[in-house]
Motif scaffolding. Structure first.
Motif, PDB file in Angstrom:
ATOM      1  N   SER A   1      -0.711   7.855   6.645  1.00  0.00           N
ATOM      2  CA  SER A   1      -0.150   8.761   7.290  1.00  0.00           C
ATOM      3  C   SER A   1      -0.696  10.172   7.334  1.00  0.00           C
ATOM      4  O   SER A   1      -1.612  10.468   6.493  1.00  0.00           O
TER       5      SER A   1
ATOM      6  N   GLU B   1       4.702  10.690   1.952  1.00  0.00           N
ATOM      7  CA  GLU B   1       5.379   9.390   2.772  1.00  0.00           C
ATOM      8  C   GLU B   1       5.247   8.375   1.370  1.00  0.00           C
ATOM      9  O   GLU B   1       6.330   7.705   1.453  1.00  0.00           O
ATOM     10  N   CYS B   2       4.212   8.328   0.840  1.00  0.00           N
ATOM     11  CA  CYS B   2       4.029   7.056  -0.194  1.00  0.00           C
ATOM     12  C   CYS B   2       3.723   7.593  -1.644  1.00  0.00           C
ATOM     13  O   CYS B   2       3.812   6.531  -2.555  1.00  0.00           O
TER      14      CYS B   2
ATOM     15  N   CYS C   1      -3.688  10.375   4.354  1.00  0.00           N
ATOM     16  CA  CYS C   1      -3.550   9.346   3.240  1.00  0.00           C
ATOM     17  C   CYS C   1      -3.990   8.180   3.280  1.00  0.00           C
ATOM     18  O   CYS C   1      -4.126   7.305   4.013  1.00  0.00           O
TER      19      CYS C   1
ATOM     20  N   CYS D   1      -1.446   4.917   2.952  1.00  0.00           N
ATOM     21  CA  CYS D   1      -0.390   4.583   3.836  1.00  0.00           C
ATOM     22  C   CYS D   1      -0.824   4.916   5.104  1.00  0.00           C
ATOM     23  O   CYS D   1      -0.205   4.697   6.348  1.00  0.00           O
TER      24      CYS D   1
ATOM     25  N   CYS E   1       0.833  12.200  -1.277  1.00  0.00           N
ATOM     26  CA  CYS E   1       1.252  11.957  -0.002  1.00  0.00           C
ATOM     27  C   CYS E   1       2.745  11.909  -0.075  1.00  0.00           C
ATOM     28  O   CYS E   1       3.542  11.138  -0.853  1.00  0.00           O
TER      29      CYS E   1
HETATM   30 ZN   LIG Z   1       0.881   7.954   2.048  1.00  0.00          ZN
END
Ligand SMILES: [Zn+2]
Ligand SMILES: [Zn+2]
Ligand SMILES: [Zn+2]
Length: 328
Positions: free
Chosen positions: A232, A204-205, A227, A230, A202
């Motif tokens: 997203s 984002e995380c 994901c 998180c 991911c």
């Molecule tokens: Zn994530």
């Protein structure tokens, strides 16, 4: 490091500190306090690295200088008539150097995903507490085989040394494995050239628990990613980008480090950085375009590296020559 010589006491001390850090890491992880997740990550990463250092000390000849084994930087120095290599600072090795030193010492390469640990160490300062627990959980799972391998090298039992903490690590690891398998299953139907590895992460995380929303979908362009950590979501070329990065990011990083190109290129057809060219694959994973054939002027084989972006039947050099002639 005060001791100038490796002794069994020094090794005991290092191992003891490593075990204490790992234990604290697991205790922090188990508390429901979000703030303690940072401390869990820090302790866990430190404990794993320290245990690896103990393996190096254990493998070195007795009475060696511990800084010669664990030092990060060395300088050549002249002492009297002698030329010696001395530690240049008090800094000790990081995870990358640990891997290299294991090779240099003839030790088996550390198992597990040590890169995950490096990333976690780097991310610790920016961890959002709401993402912390999952990141820590994944790092524990990734370090599990590493820690196990280090204990084997030291001839110690992780269950005896870590007790309940070891059982927790085991449980977290098997849970993560099941989750990862569940995610992998959602990509089974995807029609991917040469069955490319799918190892999404991911953006984002950093979690590897990324699944395809519709497991029945087989068309790469229609992939929608979610994901599980998180929440997203990515679709269209951004979803392909996540998969391309997971499958080829490492190869691209190593190539760039060695001053080479590839295997990820900008696509001459759609312009996205999703064209893959290596010994096995030669296609844009987004639009499906494949550079093929030879330059109609010089006959040179065309590839993504030399094809002209305007005229796909020419090499970029002859396209340039043609454009010059046009304006003469
Ligand atoms: Zn994530
Ligand atoms: Zn394309
Ligand atoms: Zn040409």
């Amino acid at each position: 490091m005060p001791n100038k010589k490796i002794t069994s006491d020094l090794l005991q001390g290092l191992t003891h500190n490593a075990i204490a850090s790992l234990r604290m890491g697991v205790e922090d992880y188990q508390s429901n306090d979000a703030d303690r997740q940072l401390s869990a990550a820090r302790n866990f990463a430190a404990g794993t690295l320290l245990l690896g250092k103990a393996c190096l000390v254990n493998a070195a000849p007795p009475n060696s200088d511990p800084m010669a084994v664990l030092g990060a930087k060395f300088s050549p120095v002249i002492e009297g008539n002698e030329f010696v290599i001395k530690p240049a600072s008090a800094a000790t090795i990081d995870v990358e150097q640990l891997k290299k030193r294991f090779r240099d010492f003839g030790l088996p390469a550390p198992r597990g995903d040590l890169d995950r640990l490096t990333k976690l160490r780097n991310a610790i300062e920016h961890l959002h507490t709401d993402q912390g627990p999952q990141q820590v959980k994944e790092a524990i799972a990734a370090c599990f085989p590493t820690v196990l391998g280090f204990f084997e090298l030291l001839g110690r039992s992780p269950l005896e040394d870590l007790g309940a903490a070891w059982e927790t690590m085991q449980a977290v690891e098997s849970f993560q494995k099941e989750e990862a398998a569940r995610c992998a299953k959602t990509f089974e139907a995807v029609d991917w050239p040469n069955s490319l590895p799918i190892r999404p992460e991911c953006p984002e995380c950093g979690s590897a628990l990324v699944a395809q929303k519709n497991p029945a979908n087989s068309d790469p362009v229609m992939i929608k990613l979610r994901c599980l950590s998180c929440g997203s979501e990515k679709d269209d070329y951004q979803a392909i980008a996540v998969l391309v990065e997971g499958a080829f990011g490492g190869e691209a990083f190593r190539a760039a480090r060695d001053g080479a190109n590839g295997p990820i290129y900008d696509c001459p057809e759609c312009g996205h950085s999703l064209y893959i060219a290596n010994s096995e694959v030669n296609t844009c994973l987004y639009c499906g375009y494949e550079v093929d054939g030879a330059c109609s002027v010089c006959g040179e084989r065309l590839g993504v590296g030399n094809v002209d972006w305007e005229d796909h039947s020419l090499c970029s050099y002859h396209a340039y020559v043609a454009s010059k002639e046009r304006y003469r």
